[in-house]
Design a protein around this motif. Structure first.
Motif, mmCIF file in Angstrom:
data_model
loop_
_atom_site.group_PDB
_atom_site.id
_atom_site.type_symbol
_atom_site.label_atom_id
_atom_site.label_comp_id
_atom_site.label_asym_id
_atom_site.label_seq_id
_atom_site.Cartn_x
_atom_site.Cartn_y
_atom_site.Cartn_z
ATOM 1 N N ARG A 37 17.908 23.168 -0.940
ATOM 2 C CA ARG A 37 17.183 24.685 0.209
ATOM 3 C C ARG A 37 15.926 24.342 0.420
ATOM 4 N NH1 ARG A 37 19.677 29.017 -3.944
ATOM 5 N NH2 ARG A 37 21.572 28.955 -3.955
ATOM 6 N N THR A 38 14.768 24.024 0.163
ATOM 7 C CA THR A 38 13.319 23.973 0.572
ATOM 8 C C THR A 38 12.783 23.938 2.605
ATOM 9 O OG1 THR A 38 11.485 23.070 -0.153
ATOM 10 C CG2 THR A 38 12.970 21.591 0.680
ATOM 11 N N GLY A 39 12.011 24.879 2.247
ATOM 12 C CA GLY A 39 11.451 24.759 3.667
ATOM 13 C C GLY A 39 10.098 23.706 3.590
ATOM 14 N N ASP A 40 10.192 23.171 2.677
ATOM 15 C CA ASP A 40 9.058 22.476 2.217
ATOM 16 C C ASP A 40 9.008 20.909 1.744
ATOM 17 O OD1 ASP A 40 7.013 20.757 2.074
ATOM 18 O OD2 ASP A 40 6.530 22.014 0.037
ATOM 19 N N LEU A 41 9.972 20.498 4.018
ATOM 20 C CA LEU A 41 10.094 18.614 3.566
ATOM 21 C C LEU A 41 8.644 18.546 3.578
ATOM 22 C CD1 LEU A 41 12.762 17.953 5.177
ATOM 23 C CD2 LEU A 41 12.507 20.053 5.592
ATOM 24 N N TRP A 42 7.668 18.339 3.996
ATOM 25 C CA TRP A 42 6.749 17.114 3.567
ATOM 26 C C TRP A 42 6.611 16.941 2.157
ATOM 27 C CZ3 TRP A 42 6.317 13.967 6.979
ATOM 28 C CH2 TRP A 42 6.341 15.182 8.652
ATOM 29 N N THR A 43 6.763 18.230 0.889
ATOM 30 C CA THR A 43 6.098 17.393 -0.395
ATOM 31 C C THR A 43 7.788 16.721 -1.096
ATOM 32 O OG1 THR A 43 5.830 19.914 -0.317
ATOM 33 C CG2 THR A 43 5.720 18.725 -2.091
ATOM 34 N N LEU A 44 9.073 17.298 -0.188
ATOM 35 C CA LEU A 44 9.802 17.278 -0.920
ATOM 36 C C LEU A 44 10.279 15.375 -0.541
ATOM 37 C CD1 LEU A 44 12.858 16.934 -2.112
ATOM 38 C CD2 LEU A 44 13.759 17.817 0.142
ATOM 39 N N GLY A 45 9.757 15.059 0.920
ATOM 40 C CA GLY A 45 9.915 13.798 1.621
ATOM 41 C C GLY A 45 8.863 12.621 0.604
ATOM 42 N N GLU A 46 7.548 13.743 0.422
ATOM 43 C CA GLU A 46 6.167 12.457 -0.824
ATOM 44 C C GLU A 46 7.000 12.067 -2.127
ATOM 45 O OE1 GLU A 46 2.194 14.250 1.027
ATOM 46 O OE2 GLU A 46 2.880 14.777 -1.065
ATOM 47 N N MET A 47 7.502 13.499 -2.435
ATOM 48 C CA MET A 47 8.343 13.003 -3.864
ATOM 49 C C MET A 47 9.882 11.922 -3.900
ATOM 50 S SD MET A 47 8.936 16.947 -5.037
ATOM 51 C CE MET A 47 10.449 16.996 -5.751
ATOM 52 N N ALA A 48 10.629 11.894 -2.353
ATOM 53 C CA ALA A 48 11.682 11.087 -2.486
ATOM 54 C C ALA A 48 11.009 10.130 -2.215
ATOM 55 C CB ALA A 48 12.449 11.498 -1.626
ATOM 56 N N GLN A 49 9.751 9.881 -1.113
ATOM 57 C CA GLN A 49 8.638 8.315 -0.899
ATOM 58 C C GLN A 49 8.667 7.810 -2.094
ATOM 59 O OE1 GLN A 49 8.616 6.742 1.430
ATOM 60 N NE2 GLN A 49 6.550 6.327 1.588
ATOM 61 N N ALA A 50 7.666 8.720 -3.175
ATOM 62 C CA ALA A 50 7.320 8.013 -4.028
ATOM 63 C C ALA A 50 8.752 7.246 -4.706
ATOM 64 C CB ALA A 50 6.852 9.352 -5.191
ATOM 65 N N GLU A 51 9.532 7.806 -4.986
ATOM 66 C CA GLU A 51 10.508 7.128 -5.858
ATOM 67 C C GLU A 51 10.751 6.286 -5.143
ATOM 68 O OE1 GLU A 51 11.011 8.403 -8.829
ATOM 69 O OE2 GLU A 51 12.842 6.243 -9.157
ATOM 70 N N ARG A 52 11.203 5.699 -3.838
ATOM 71 C CA ARG A 52 11.299 5.472 -3.015
ATOM 72 C C ARG A 52 10.568 3.836 -3.212
ATOM 73 N NH1 ARG A 52 11.346 1.339 -0.064
ATOM 74 N NH2 ARG A 52 11.788 1.375 1.962
ATOM 75 N N VAL A 53 9.631 3.878 -3.189
ATOM 76 C CA VAL A 53 8.528 2.811 -3.673
ATOM 77 C C VAL A 53 8.365 2.659 -4.658
ATOM 78 C CG1 VAL A 53 6.125 2.593 -3.018
ATOM 79 C CG2 VAL A 53 7.217 3.732 -1.521
ATOM 80 N N LYS A 54 8.630 3.275 -5.788
ATOM 81 C CA LYS A 54 8.279 2.499 -7.578
ATOM 82 C C LYS A 54 9.775 1.995 -7.086
ATOM 83 C CE LYS A 54 8.193 6.595 -10.241
ATOM 84 N NZ LYS A 54 8.981 6.965 -10.684
ATOM 85 N N ARG A 55 10.366 1.924 -6.903
ATOM 86 C CA ARG A 55 11.836 0.948 -6.374
ATOM 87 C C ARG A 55 11.909 -0.549 -5.914
ATOM 88 N NH1 ARG A 55 16.834 3.658 -8.882
ATOM 89 N NH2 ARG A 55 16.263 5.435 -9.847
ATOM 90 N N HIS A 56 11.235 -0.164 -4.666
ATOM 91 C CA HIS A 56 11.324 -1.143 -3.357
ATOM 92 C C HIS A 56 10.391 -1.959 -2.927
ATOM 93 C CE1 HIS A 56 15.890 -0.572 -4.678
ATOM 94 N NE2 HIS A 56 15.856 -0.062 -3.942
ATOM 95 N N GLY A 57 8.903 -0.819 -3.345
ATOM 96 C CA GLY A 57 8.184 -1.103 -2.750
ATOM 97 C C GLY A 57 8.268 -1.024 -1.164
ATOM 98 N N LYS A 58 7.142 -1.577 -0.398
ATOM 99 C CA LYS A 58 7.263 -1.812 1.293
ATOM 100 C C LYS A 58 8.810 -2.407 1.861
ATOM 101 C CE LYS A 58 4.645 1.146 2.893
ATOM 102 N NZ LYS A 58 4.589 2.417 3.387
ATOM 103 N N ALA A 59 9.908 -2.927 0.885
ATOM 104 C CA ALA A 59 10.958 -3.518 1.438
ATOM 105 C C ALA A 59 12.066 -2.623 2.154
ATOM 106 C CB ALA A 59 11.428 -3.954 0.395
ATOM 107 N N ALA A 60 12.368 -2.701 3.123
ATOM 108 C CA ALA A 60 13.551 -2.013 3.619
ATOM 109 C C ALA A 60 14.891 -3.028 4.194
ATOM 110 C CB ALA A 60 13.177 -1.136 5.324
#
Ligand code: V47
Length: 395
Positions: A37-60
């Motif tokens: 529901r959030t309108g605050d995409l940046w904070t949500l993105g930052e949180m998901a991004q941190a989790e993603r980097v914790k697991r995979h570093g900068k690999a895509a």
């Protein structure tokens, strides 16, 4: 469906979720809803991004693959689906084993490591079509991983199995189907056909198709038999945000079970699929927006703490959206695809291909390191025309 508007200010609901994540607490359904529901995409993105980097570093991750839709004949007529045809209807097709083999040989020549094989619920084929197909592929292209048949197809195959394998110990069961397909060369299960795990949505737009319990049971059996599988969610049609969260919670529970029971197989990745209305009976509905897609992908990353990967399937999301999504929890782009018949976004034809060069450039430009993976998320190392898989890519 409720919509959220973009709002750059910090959403207090996200602050609480951030605290939970910092403490290592598991998120609950209310958190999932707050994120959708959030309108605050940046904070949500930052949180998901941190989790993603914790697991995979900068690999895509990406892979070199071919999708193969062996038939569009289907006994069902789901409202959301523009793919299905009835026998004799214009555009109906079914491929012979020889035709699929020719596709597989072409795929291997261009470096593919995976063939993703799915189709409609064919009204007439015998069970042996499916085992013969896998066996022929395994013999002709032994290094090509066969990720084949959704849970819905497996249940349909059980009816053919019952008829054609009378007398065998597991005749007519999904376990029997899976055992025979594994013996013939099945490598893993794709995530399709899950749609949305909710009875109301099921009855409204895919009545006749298997429901949540059956879909999950097929994957549970596959995991027990040692197969890896994927999971999808088709969102942005008649479901509510609560339905989306329920879907994620059920997947998370199923994965908890696979892990706690020590099954050799489990879910590898979640693939949220934005509904594409064109050509379906629901074409009056608007497609999900870019912000909705980003919220969905980020929420998947944070809610599915026991899934290693979040895939942004560029065919439905578009490559530019997949590029942005790398900063919203996504670590996998799927692959070169080449042929795809189920959806044709923006008037695309069956030939929907991206090149390795395009995938790598898209990833690099977003600030990530492109890593070629195989179907089981092992790093692919190439030497000339041959390839081998190394360690699992995830940490
Ligand atoms: O099951 C059908 C969905 C799925 C539409 O496992 C639609 O790695 C959007 O499952 N708009 C097939 N979606 C695709 C799929 C998939 C794709 C990529 C990778 C993997 C994997 C799995 O497409 C179907 C259905 O849920 N679908 N119609 C539509 N109009």
């Amino acid at each position: 469906m409720q919509s959220a508007h973009y709002n750059a200010r910090m959403d207090p609901a996200l602050r609480l979720i951030q605290e939970k994540l910092r403490r290592g607490d598991r998120l609950d359904a209310a958190d999932g809803l707050a994120m959708l529901r959030t309108g605050d995409l940046w904070t949500l993105g930052e949180m998901a991004q941190a989790e993603r980097v914790k697991r995979h570093g900068k690999a895509a991750y990406y892979n070199i693959n071919r999708h193969c839709n062996y038939t569009n004949l289907c006994v069902l007529s789901c409202k959301f689906c523009e793919f299905h045809r009835k026998p004799g209807q214009a555009g109906a097709y079914e491929k012979t084993i020889e035709e699929v083999l020719a596709d597989a040989r072409t795929a291997v020549q261009s470096g593919a490591t995976e063939m993703h094989i799915v189709g409609g619920l064919h009204p007439r084929t015998n069970f042996s079509y499916y085992t013969d197909l896998l066996r022929a592929l395994r013999q002709a292209t032994p290094d090509l991983h066969l990720k084949a048949f959704t849970a819905v197809e497996m249940v349909h195959l059980a009816v053919k199995h019952k008829r054609d394998r009378k007398g065998s110990p597991h005749a007519g069961t999904v376990r029997g189907v899976l055992e025979d397909l594994i013996e013939a060369g099945l490598g893993s299960l794709p995530g399709g056909g899950a749609e949305v795990f909710d009875d109301r949505v099921h009855d409204e737009i895919f009545r006749g198709k298997i429901g949540a319990a059956e879909w999950l049971e097929v994957h549970r059996t596959a995991h027990e038999l040692g197969l890896m599988s994927n999971a999808t969610m088709l969102y942005g049609h008649v479901e509510t945000l609560e339905d989306r969260v329920k879907h994620l919670m059920r997947l998370r529970e199923a994965q908890d079970e696979a892990i706690s029971k020590g099954y050799a197989g489990r879910f590898q990745t979640i693939i949220p699929l934005p509904f594409f209305p064109d050509g379906s009976e629901l074409q009056h509905l608007p497609a999900p927006t870019g912000l909705d897609n980003l919220r969905m992908l980020a929420t998947c990353r944070l809610m599915l703490d026991n899934f290693d990967h979040v895939k942004c399937f560029w065919i439905m999301q578009t490559l530019p959206m997949a590029q942005v999504a790398l900063n919203f929890g996504v670590d996998d782009m799927d692959g070169t695809v080449v042929w795809y018949d189920i959806t044709k976004v923006g008037g695309a034809k069956n030939h929907q291909e991206t090149t390795v060069g395009q995938l790598r450039r898209t990833i690099l430009e977003a600030g990530y390191t492109p890593v070629e993976r195989d179907t089981l998320y092992r790093r692919v190392v190439r030497e000339g025309a041959s390839w081998r898989a190394e360690e699992p890519c995830h940490v």
